[in-house]
Scaffold this active site. Structure first.
Site, short mmCIF file in Angstrom:
data_model
loop_
_atom_site.label_atom_id
_atom_site.label_comp_id
_atom_site.label_asym_id
_atom_site.label_seq_id
_atom_site.Cartn_x
_atom_site.Cartn_y
_atom_site.Cartn_z
N ASP A 150 32.88 32.41 52.28
CA ASP A 150 32.79 32.36 51.65
C ASP A 150 33.56 34.19 52.23
OD1 ASP A 150 33.17 33.08 48.80
OD2 ASP A 150 31.52 33.86 48.23
N PHE B 223 49.79 44.22 37.25
CA PHE B 223 50.29 43.28 38.68
C PHE B 223 50.09 41.75 38.72
CE2 PHE B 223 47.91 42.01 41.94
CZ PHE B 223 48.32 42.64 43.38
N THR C 133 37.87 31.13 49.78
CA THR C 133 37.84 32.22 48.60
C THR C 133 38.47 32.31 47.24
OG1 THR C 133 37.75 34.71 48.09
CG2 THR C 133 39.22 34.15 49.01
N ARG D 157 42.41 31.33 46.27
CA ARG D 157 42.80 30.69 45.10
C ARG D 157 41.61 29.32 44.75
NH1 ARG D 157 41.87 34.92 41.39
NH2 ARG D 157 43.69 36.75 41.35
#
Length: 1199
Positions: free
Chosen positions: A414, A557, A691, A802
């Site tokens: 991770d 964003f 991650t 993601r």
């Protein structure tokens, strides 16, 4: 709960099936709807208990016995034990039953204790108090008693006990802030919204009066997807239906932040929560060594059956002569003569099986279990793996996988909280080529660590001052940060002084920790963002005066644009568009500014692994702003393709910008994280980062942690690219790219890539991974998987961003199932990592800030990522070396033990006569030869601990289970056969030429020994015990007083036992066949000479082979062993007193060896500038050809 139903749901959604058929109806507060609305049909749902344990009180015995008897050896000895009970065999049932009972009992106690610890942890979670609203009052209950439909009160900093629909909060706007670090790894604050019709209910009485039902989908594991609606009944009219989405769902495991309290209704509880559905079911993990043991066991079982079959056939061949069938001293009874021949043959076969069954070493499993259990304490006792900050050391949750730590080929890690500290820090900003470092001078005070900085007094011209202030204002305004003023808070950052004249403290909170770091950086440079109130943003400038800007628009964003903008109006009526984003998205839109100087600094910071952003602006006239406003409103009101139209509008607005400068932010890596990853690469392991974070953030971390290097060619397999090309085309294009350079990277070449070999790194996101894994219409999903795996094999590192928790497990499972079947290790610190931790061969949890779910469900737990280096390179290496020797040695000594018994049958008419006494048969593996190998497997160090840490390449010497390959196994087996031949025939020739004495006994002519089968067997057994023990002594490299005591003590114990066993008439025995045998044997001088000669001849071939191989073909470890003998370095081992590790010399030397941090390094030349009452530093102008700065060190702690 119907587990199969939940499992089918998980499988269905993992396969990508998004449509759901079934739904559930929840009655808020268990209140029935008004009459005539709909039928009240209560449904049964599971309670809120979380279960991570494997056994219960009722199923422990049968389930544990079933798992243990799945082992071939255990099942085999159970069968042998039953055979000994049923038929008449040469040996007692105790010889098989007692060791088997001991193995089963020890293993059951160990596994039961480990599962009891899991039960204990589960009970701590399930019994924690929660607050429920009942009859308008707050009632306190245990978490496990929570039911679907209960209205729950959650207070600030508390964790949500189940999945809740957000009804209302203490905030007037009906919002709350939540951190989901333990779910998806993101510790930033996220905003959730209450149901519009219930957000005004702030008291227990008001919430309890809500009359509503919720219709939603059945539980599914996707953290980011939720579909439902709430029907609110008011005044018995038609219910008001409101849609529910993921923004209304508060997930179990998330934590409430910066909100005093919230009310929510439970919709998913216990093992149906999204967090629990993302857990993998616990399964029994088996190491590669255990699989090798089982394979060797099958071979020895075949040898055993062959031996028994050969002896049975030869027995009947021998008895085919009538004189041999019924000799005068052993005539058969009538019943024996009438027995069926086939039945007699089968009984004889079983009897031979029992006689030779000692070739299957059941005691090996006892020794292995003890070695694993006792050996695991070396990890927990290791002071170097103790963290002073946490006050905890490493934990071993299961000791079954110790040796697997030495066989890891893939490491899945991770990012947030595992590689990084998750603590953003503003490092510097560059404005028109001048670099500003707030760490050096802040508010006129020289900060610590800047004594070596060269200060130059200089003041920029007025134009420079204007651009600086505009840059600072841009960063104070272009963000989505919120301010909370409070004394104490647990946000992204601790409280900072609002300004120098104020005593109140403020904390910035945002969904992006980068924005917090930038706003705090501006505060240290003299511009402080105060608040957003009534659409006005207030900032405090260097003169301590307040400036107000009206916030007109926010251009949010997104990962495709990689930038965000705000449009503000100043008090003078001027309209500004401030934009910040990645350099690749800003530079093409810039028409003015010092682009080259800023680009040079951005590239310099990127090399050092800092997260960089560029800042630009443009002024808008009133009519331009009105045109922009109309364009944005039109896109926002679109019902179809809203996101696409907004993106087009943003793209058109963010043009013709003026570049102001760039910023650099550091997400500090954990201490020695980069060094650890580099060591793992050198050890031949492939490291993948999985991650849930954004691609840009994760990529910056990968560069900082040395996962990606400057010369790494990044291959992207992301949604953005697959939108431009089909997935099929992208995969084949990447496949061609990686195959352009000669073939794929071998495992050995990963660690030391040459300069002329292209180094590839792959980046893939969760959506694209789903497409790769999803079966196509023609059923060719396997083809995409194979291409993807082939690309990954040719990449030195892979970044998966993601990722949903179950996708992490899917990646691990995909690699496990590939044709190489590599050993995988997963490491993480949050609940979102539990699935991959459980899926990998070895799961390691980090005792971090995101809870203990990962540590509780892992096989091992460590305080920091840096401890992984020693756990694998040192402990893993030792564990594998030790247990490999243990396994091979056990098979070897059992071949030496039982092969003479097989040869003896040729000299006793295949009568199943044992060669050894029953006491020797029973105690050989339990007492005479067990302790030396057990101690060896606990403390042997063939190479020093310091050398293993300094030279990770040694890890590759034991890779691919090389010490337990068939070639090595066959060598040990043939060595055992050779030694057995020497024992038997050496003793046989010593007994040659026997003569009859006057008292009727047989005596050998050459050794003057009383001849008898027990004397012969005792002589063979004596040579056997001494040979196998001295063989282990020759293999020992690390000698301590314990080794000497156990090895020589075992030999002494055998001699003393034999003297006592044969020197006393034991009243409880019905036979005295060993009386005086051993002493009579030792009374012969030639027998002593024969024993020494046979031991020497037995050991000689192995010694000669080792000497020749060490001289001609030495391994890396053997070269180091030779060097160690010559140099004799001062190192410390596992037996160094732990107190010595606390000495000042040790700690000082350890501190001196620590690499320098990026934020601690301020060795650059600075320009001292004075503005008003505020002092700060700037770097002198940078040139693109500043080669020295670019070559400055590999700094490990910056992102």
């Amino acid at each position: 709960m119907d587990c199969s139903y939940i499992r089918s749901l998980i499988n269905r959604y993992c396969a990508g099936e998004e449509n759901w058929v079934d739904s559930r109806t929840i009655y808020v507060g268990h209140r029935e709807p008004p009459p005539g609305a709909e039928a009240y049909i209560p449904q049964r749902y599971p309670d809120n208990r979380i279960v991570s344990s494997k056994y219960t009180f009722w199923n422990f015995v049968p389930k544990n016995l079933f798992e243990q008897f799945r082992r071939i050896a255990n099942f085999y000895f159970l069968i042998i034990f039953l055979v000994q009970l049923i038929i008449d065999t040469p040996t007692s049932p105790v010889t098989s039953g007692l060791p088997l009972f001991f193995v089963i009992t020890v293993t059951a106690i160990k596994q039961g204790y480990e599962d009891w610890l899991r039960h204990k942890a589960d009970n701590a979670v399930n019994r924690c108090p929660v607050h429920i609203i009942q009859h308008g009052k707050v009632v306190r209950k245990q978490s496990r008693k929570l039911r679907v439909g209960d209205i729950v009160l959650v207070k600030e900093d508390e964790t949500f006990p189940c999945d809740l629909i957000f009804l209302s909060s203490s905030r007037e706007d009906g919002t709350c802030f939540v951190t989901t670090a333990s779910l998806d790894g993101e510790s930033s604050h996220k905003t959730y919204f209450a149901v519009q019709d219930t957000k005004s209910f702030h008291t227990e009485e008001e919430v309890d009066r809500i009359n509503a039902t919720i219709e939603c989908e059945q539980p599914q594991p996707d953290l980011y997807k939720f579909v439902g609606r709430i029907n609110i009944y008011q005044n018995r009219d038609e219910p008001a239906a409101r849609p529910l989405g993921s923004e209304n769902l508060l997930l179990r495991g998330a934590t409430l932040k910066n909100t005093e309290y919230i009310f929510g209704v439970a919709i998913y509880t216990g093992m149906e929560t999204k967090m629990a559905l993302n857990y993998q079911s616990k399964s029994q993990k088996r190491s590669a060594v255990e699989k090798s043991m089982n394979a060797f066991l099958v071979v020895y079982l075949c040898i055993l059956i062959s031996k028994a079959l050969v002896n049975t056939v030869l027995k009947y061949v021998w008895q085919s002569n009538p004189n041999r069938d019924e000799p005068w001293y052993n005539q058969k009874t009538e019943s024996e003569r009438q027995r069926n021949t086939f039945l007699k043959a089968f009984t004889d076969f079983l009897a031979f099986m029992v006689l030779f069954n000692y070739i299957i070493p059941v005691s090996m499993y006892v020794t292995v279990e003890m070695q694993k259990f006792l050996g695991s304490y070396f990890i927990t006792w290791d002071e170097e793996m103790f963290d002073d900050e946490l006050g905890e050391g490493a934990l071993v949750n299961t000791s079954d996988l110790n040796e697997e730590l030495g066989q890891v080929e893939y490491v899945f890690t991770d990012k947030t909280g595992t590689l990084t500290e998750n603590n953003m820090q503003f490092i510097e900003c560059c404005i028109d080529g001048h670099v500003y470092v707030p760490h050096a001078i802040c508010n006129g005070q020289i900060m610590p660590g800047t004594t070596g900085i060269d200060m130059i007094d200089s003041s920029p011209v007025e134009e420079g001052m204007e651009s600086e202030e505009l840059f600072f204002r841009a960063l104070c305004l272009c963000h989505t940060v919120q301010v909370k003023e409070e004394e104490t808070i647990d946000g992204i950052k601790k409280g900072l002084q609002q300004c120098s004249k104020s005593s109140s403290s403020s904390v910035y909170i945002s969904s992006s920790p980068d924005e917090v770091a930038l706003v705090e950086g501006m505060k240290r440079l003299g511009f402080t963002y105060l608040r957003l109130k009534d659409s006005y943003m207030e900032i405090q400038n260097r003169e301590d005066s307040i400036e107000r800007f009206e916030l007109m628009e926010v251009l949010s964003f997104d990962s495709v644009r990689r930038r965000m903008s705000v449009i503000v109006r100043s008090h003078t009526g001027d309209y500004y568009l401030f934009c910040k984003g990645a350099d690749s998205s800003i530079f093409p839109r810039v028409i003015k500014g010092k682009v080259e100087q800023v680009r040079a600094r951005v590239e310099h910071n990127a090399v050092e692994g800092l997260r960089t952003l560029c800042v630009a602006y443009k002024m808008l006239k009133k009519d331009e702003y009105e045109s922009v406003c109309r364009q944005l409103n039109s896109a926002k009101l679109a019902l179809h393709d809203r996101e696409k139209k907004l993106a087009e509008a943003y793209d058109e607005i963010e043009q013709d910008l003026i570049l102001l400068g760039a910023t650099a932010v550091e997400d500090r890596l954990q201490e020695k994280a980069a060094d650890t990853i580099e060591s793992l690469h050198k050890a031949g392991m492939k490291v993948w980062v999985l991650t849930g974070d954004k691609m840009e953030t994760a990529a910056a971390t990968c560069y900082a942690s040395r996962l990606f290097h400057r010369n790494t060619q990044i291959l992207e397999l992301t949604t953005k690219r697959t939108e431009e090309q089909s997935l099929h085309d992208v995969l084949f294009e990447l496949s061609r790219t990686v195959h352009q350079h000669s073939g794929s990277l071998s495992r050995d070449s990963i660690s030391g890539l040459s300069q002329d070999m292209q180094d590839y790194g792959l980046i893939i996101d969760g959506a694209t991974l789903s497409s790769v894994m999803k079966p196509t219409e023609d059923g060719s999903s396997g083809n995409y998987k194979e291409i993807f795996l082939e690309i990954c094999r040719n990449c030195s590192a892979v970044l998966c961003c993601r990722m949903a928790p179950l996708q992490k497990a899917q990646i691990v499972k995909l690699i496990k199932a590939s044709k190489e079947h590599p050993i995988t290790l997963a490491i993480g610190d949050g609940a979102n990592d539990v699935s991959m931790i459980l899926e990998a061969h070895v799961g390691i949890g980090i005792m971090g800030k995101e809870g203990r779910q990962a540590a509780r469900n892992s096989d091992y737990a460590i305080p920091k990522f840096k401890h992984l280096k020693k756990m694998l390179l040192v402990h893993g290496h030792y564990y594998y070396i030790r247990i490999a020797e243990l396994v091979q040695y056990f098979f070897y000594k059992n071949v030496c033990f039982i092969f003479p018994q097989f040869l003896y049958q040729f000299f006793c008419g295949f009568s199943q006569q044992p060669l050894y006494d029953t006491a020797y048969l029973t105690l050989y593996n339990i007492s005479f030869t067990s302790l030396p190998i057990l101690l060896y497997s606990l403390i042997e160090q063939h190479v020093g601990m310091d050398i293993l840490k300094k030279d990770p390449y040694l890890y590759m010497d034991i890779s691919k289970n090389c010490l337990l390959r068939w070639r090595t196994f066959i060598y040990w087996t043939f060595l055992g056969v050779f030694d057995a031949l020497v024992f038997f025939f050496g003793a046989y020739f010593l007994f040659d030429n026997t003569t009859l004495t006057s008292n009727g006994q047989l005596m050998t002519a050459n050794t003057h020994l009383m001849f008898g089968n027990w004397t012969f067997g005792t002589l063979v057994f004596t040579v056997l015990v001494f040979t196998v023990t001295l063989k282990l002594a020759l293999d020992t490299h690390y000698w301590t007083w314990i080794n000497h005591f156990v090895i020589w003590g075992s030999l002494l114990f055998y001699v003393v036992f034999s003297l006592l066993w044969g020197g006393i008439i034991w009243p409880f025995l019905n036979y005295q066949r060993m009386y005086y045998v051993f002493m009579q044997m030792l009374s012969s001088g030639p027998a002593w000479l024969g024993i020494i000669l046979l031991i020497t001849v037995s050991l000689l071939p192995d010694v000669v082979k080792k000497v020749i191989c060490r001289q001609l073909w030495p391994t890396t470890a053997e070269k180091i062993q030779n060097a160690e003998k010559q140099l004799k370095p001062d190192g410390f081992s596992e037996f160094t007193p732990l107190s010595s590790l606390h000495s000042s010399n040790y700690r000082n030397s350890d501190r001196r060896n620590q690499p320098q941090r990026r934020s601690d390094q301020l060795s650059k030349k600075l320009m001292y500038t004075h503005w008003g009452n505020h002092d700060y530093c700037t770097f002198s102008s940078l040139s693109v050809s500043d080669s020295k700065s670019n070559s400055s060190s590999g700094l490990e702690t910056s992102v």
